[in-house]
Structure formats: C-alpha cells, structure tokens
Design a protein around this motif. Structure first.
Motif, PDB file in Angstrom:
ATOM      1  N   GLN A 197      23.011 -13.483  51.957  1.00  0.00           N
ATOM      2  CA  GLN A 197      24.222 -13.369  51.147  1.00  0.00           C
ATOM      3  C   GLN A 197      24.748 -14.759  50.818  1.00  0.00           C
ATOM      4  O   GLN A 197      24.785 -15.637  51.689  1.00  0.00           O
ATOM      5  N   ILE A 198      25.187 -14.963  49.572  1.00  0.00           N
ATOM      6  CA  ILE A 198      25.773 -16.237  49.179  1.00  0.00           C
ATOM      7  C   ILE A 198      27.075 -15.993  48.418  1.00  0.00           C
ATOM      8  O   ILE A 198      27.234 -14.972  47.758  1.00  0.00           O
ATOM      9  N   PRO A 199      28.022 -16.934  48.503  1.00  0.00           N
ATOM     10  CA  PRO A 199      29.202 -16.875  47.634  1.00  0.00           C
ATOM     11  C   PRO A 199      28.758 -17.282  46.244  1.00  0.00           C
ATOM     12  O   PRO A 199      28.248 -18.386  46.043  1.00  0.00           O
ATOM     13  N   LEU A 200      28.917 -16.415  45.274  1.00  0.00           N
ATOM     14  CA  LEU A 200      28.327 -16.625  43.956  1.00  0.00           C
ATOM     15  C   LEU A 200      29.323 -17.282  43.008  1.00  0.00           C
ATOM     16  O   LEU A 200      30.322 -16.701  42.629  1.00  0.00           O
ATOM     17  N   GLU A 201      29.021 -18.520  42.634  1.00  0.00           N
ATOM     18  CA  GLU A 201      29.807 -19.246  41.636  1.00  0.00           C
ATOM     19  C   GLU A 201      28.782 -19.881  40.707  1.00  0.00           C
ATOM     20  O   GLU A 201      28.123 -20.846  41.051  1.00  0.00           O
ATOM     21  N   LEU A 202      28.631 -19.325  39.518  1.00  0.00           N
ATOM     22  CA  LEU A 202      27.463 -19.635  38.684  1.00  0.00           C
ATOM     23  C   LEU A 202      27.355 -21.095  38.285  1.00  0.00           C
ATOM     24  O   LEU A 202      26.262 -21.586  38.034  1.00  0.00           O
ATOM     25  N   ARG A 203      28.457 -21.807  38.239  1.00  0.00           N
ATOM     26  CA  ARG A 203      28.360 -23.217  37.857  1.00  0.00           C
ATOM     27  C   ARG A 203      27.727 -24.040  38.959  1.00  0.00           C
ATOM     28  O   ARG A 203      27.166 -25.102  38.704  1.00  0.00           O
ATOM     29  N   TYR A 204      27.854 -23.569  40.199  1.00  0.00           N
ATOM     30  CA  TYR A 204      27.488 -24.420  41.311  1.00  0.00           C
ATOM     31  C   TYR A 204      26.281 -23.948  42.120  1.00  0.00           C
ATOM     32  O   TYR A 204      25.722 -24.704  42.895  1.00  0.00           O
ATOM     33  N   ILE A 205      25.860 -22.695  41.957  1.00  0.00           N
ATOM     34  CA  ILE A 205      24.728 -22.181  42.731  1.00  0.00           C
ATOM     35  C   ILE A 205      23.469 -22.231  41.880  1.00  0.00           C
ATOM     36  O   ILE A 205      23.447 -21.730  40.768  1.00  0.00           O
ATOM     37  N   GLN A 206      22.415 -22.829  42.421  1.00  0.00           N
ATOM     38  CA  GLN A 206      21.217 -23.010  41.609  1.00  0.00           C
ATOM     39  C   GLN A 206      20.415 -21.718  41.501  1.00  0.00           C
ATOM     40  O   GLN A 206      20.397 -20.885  42.397  1.00  0.00           O
ATOM     41  N   ALA A 207      19.748 -21.571  40.374  1.00  0.00           N
ATOM     42  CA  ALA A 207      18.843 -20.446  40.184  1.00  0.00           C
ATOM     43  C   ALA A 207      17.546 -20.730  40.917  1.00  0.00           C
ATOM     44  O   ALA A 207      17.221 -21.879  41.213  1.00  0.00           O
ATOM     45  N   THR A 208      16.790 -19.688  41.239  1.00  0.00           N
ATOM     46  CA  THR A 208      15.470 -19.918  41.810  1.00  0.00           C
ATOM     47  C   THR A 208      14.541 -20.402  40.710  1.00  0.00           C
ATOM     48  O   THR A 208      14.727 -20.113  39.538  1.00  0.00           O
ATOM     49  N   LYS A 209      13.530 -21.146  41.092  1.00  0.00           N
ATOM     50  CA  LYS A 209      12.631 -21.750  40.111  1.00  0.00           C
ATOM     51  C   LYS A 209      11.781 -20.709  39.400  1.00  0.00           C
ATOM     52  O   LYS A 209      11.411 -19.700  39.979  1.00  0.00           O
TER      53      LYS A 209
END
Length: 375
Positions: A197-209
């Motif tokens: 589980q992660i806190p989701l903030e789209l500007r700061y959390i990287q996408a998987t490659k």
C-alpha cells in the motif's frame, strides 16, 4: 496526537551505482564498490526527505532501527526517536530490513518510510505486504517498483501532506526487482514480488517502468542519423537505454546497453565507465551528453545512470544535453513531465523547465522537465 513514522534505511543502497556495478546486492559487490572509492549515499537521500518535515517534528514520533538504519540520522535531525530493532552486526544485511519491518508491524506506524532500491522494497514487502502504508525514498541503483517517490524530496512532500491532514488516497503498487547478474550482461528481466500500500499523490509517486524495446525502427534510425551528423571533434557521452543504443548501432560501434560509453569523432574511446572515469576522461574538455528517458516513468537522471554524476552534468552544461526519444514514448507519459533526481537539488532546479527533445531527423519538441519536491 503524534504521527508515528516508521523509518528504515538500507545503508548500502545504491553503493554500486556510480561505480558502474549495476546494483548493490551482495557483500562482494559492496566490498568491490568500497574498494573503488564508492561513498554510501542512502543517509543523505533520507535526510533530504526528512528535511521537508522538519517544521512538523514536534508532531512526529520516529519508530526506527538502531544506528545507521535510521536512529543516528533521526537523532541528529532532532526528532523524537524510538528504536524497536537493533542489528546483530555493524554491517547490515537484507535480513535486517526484514526484521526491522517486522518489529514495526507491532507498533502500528501510520506510515513506513524506507530508503533503498528494489531489493529493499522486496525485503520489506515480504514482511509487510499490504498491512500498512509504505513509501520508498529512492536510494538504489535500480528502481522498477512503484512504491517510491520520484525523488527524496518528493517522498518528503507526501509525508508532509499527511502531517497537514490533507486527503491522500491509498492504493496498491507493484514491487518488482531484476536479476542483477543478468542486468550486468545487458538483460533486463524484471519479476513482480508482490504489492504494498502507498499514499497516492500522482505528482510525486513514480510509475513502474515500461518493459520492452521500442519497435519504431524508422524513427530510431532518423534520430540516430541526426545525432551522427552532430558528431564532430568533441566528446560524446552516450547514456544507457535502447534509444541511445540505436545511435551506437548506426555508427557501427559496440554499446553498453545499461552503462555509459564515450565516443569521439565517431569512434569508441571507452566503454562502461564509472562516474570518476567519465570526469577524468572529459577533463573539462568540450562534450555533449546523449540520453533518453525511462519509458512509462519519465526519469532522465537518477535511475540506473548514476555514473552521470552532478559534477559531470554541470561540467557538460544543460545546453549540451541531447535528449532523444520517439514521440510515442513521450505520448505514453500522458502529459507528465520528465523527471530529474541527480542528488543535487540546485542542479535539479536548474534542469527544470523545458528541454528540447530530439524526436527525429532535425525534428525536436519542447517538453517540460520537473524535479518534484524541489519547488
């Protein structure tokens, strides 16, 4: 009511990156990196994240492991610290990350913040799974997992949002890792090891490659022809990735797919160079840097190319960076900016803005570059 922040640092994370060792897993690799003069940077990466929440430290209780796994840094920065795990030996191993995570399960931390790479994420995932929210501070050589912030400061910004009571969504993200031995042979074989589980903030959390190679041979050939045309009598530092490999192939030169090579007058000077070797080779002479972005994620510095040190990038100059990518690869970002995470905050700021991206023969587009967390 205090915010209970779990804190785990893998002290050896990323130590093989600048030495072109393609990873940091295993005692032998660590010893080789140290013998080559590598300097551990995981503490500094975590410091950058924690600096963001220093104004809120009276609200925070840090639950951590002893010594370099978190206690020393948290105490130094003035946080209220509780140690729940002590490694048996000074030199920590993967089992210590697992044991520290296990100890934090009982303390019911609000968020587990850890510094490391994909190996560390695997270790923590094997214990935590989805039992509590976690967030990674990127400090490793390879970051394929989606549980990391795009930079240390970005991870700190997410924690800050939680401390300020802002609504932060929670979602699951993949934990992935690759076979380092195959990686050193130029093969990327990623495997999923679970979700956290992660806190989701789209500007700061990287996408998987994104996996796989580009299939647009004609576009890559056009890009390669244009770069070849630009090559005169100065040095060309050739970064990693399949798009850069296409340029090398067009020149008929061998290429280190996952490393950094040096070319001059369309001839290979040296292969798979370390950060120091690159600085020594260039020695303040005119040079250009050819790089591409990580598909689906957008990083251009700080992921798998730590050989491109802040000193080298500054020496070469922003105006001499030749960023290459197909338009399809850029469109896959869906408007998200390209990302820089060099480890030098001032350099990251200077690289932010808009950079020209070479997308074909004498064809360029302007695309935004950001260093989230450094606003």
């Amino acid at each position: 009511m205090s915010f209970k922040l779990g804190l785990i640092i893998n002290p050896w994370a990323g130590i093989g990156g600048a030495m072109a060792l393609k990873g940091s897993d295993g005692k032998e690799v660590r010893e080789q990196a140290l013998a080559m003069g590598a300097i551990p940077k995981a503490q500094q990466r975590m410091r950058e994240a924690l600096e963001i929440i220093l104004p809120y430290k009276k609200q925070v209780q840090i639950i951590t492991a002893a010594r370099d796994m978190g206690e020393a840094l948290a105490h130094e920065m003035g946080f209220n610290v509780q140690v729940v795990y002590t490694p048996a030996h000074q030199q920590t191993e993967a089992i210590d990350s697992e044991n520290a995570a296990y100890a934090m399960l009982d303390t019911k931390v609000d968020l587990l913040l850890f510094a490391g790479g994909d190996g560390t994420a695997r270790n923590i995932c094997s214990i935590v799974h989805t039992a509590m929210p976690v967030l990674g501070v990127p400090a490793g050589c390879k970051i394929h997992s989606g549980v990391y912030g795009v930079s240390p400061k970005a991870s700190g910004r997410v924690v800050e949002k939680m401390l300020c009571g802002e609504l932060v969504s929670v979602d699951t993200a993949d934990v992935k890792d690759i076979d380092e031995e195959k990686f050193r042979q130029g093969k990327v074989i990623a495997k999923m090891y679970g979700e956290m589980q992660i806190p989701l903030e789209l500007r700061y959390i990287q996408a998987t490659k994104s996996g796989g190679k580009e299939s647009e041979e004609l576009v890559l050939a056009d890009i390669a022809d244009y770069i070849s045309e630009l090559m005169e009598d100065e040095y060309f530092v050739m970064g990693s990735g399949s798009t850069v490999a296409a340029v090398m192939q067009s020149l008929g030169l061998p290429n280190t797919l996952l490393g950094v090579d040096l070319v001059k007058e369309q001839q290979l000077i040296a292969s798979d160079l370390t950060a120091q070797q690159l600085l020594d080779s260039i020695d303040n002479q005119p040079a250009k840097l050819v790089i591409t972005l990580i598909g689906g994620q957008g990083h251009i510095f700080g992921r798998g190319n730590q050989q491109l040190s802040p000193q080298l990038i500054k020496q070469i100059g922003k105006e001499n960076i030749l960023l290459i990518a197909t338009k399809t690869k850029l469109q896959a970002l869906q408007g998200r900016p390209l990302l820089v995470d060099t480890g030098d905050a001032e350099l990251d700021k200077s690289l932010s803005g808009f950079l020209p991206v070479i997308t074909g023969y004498r064809d360029q587009v302007l695309y935004p570059v950001a260093a989230p967390g450094n606003e």
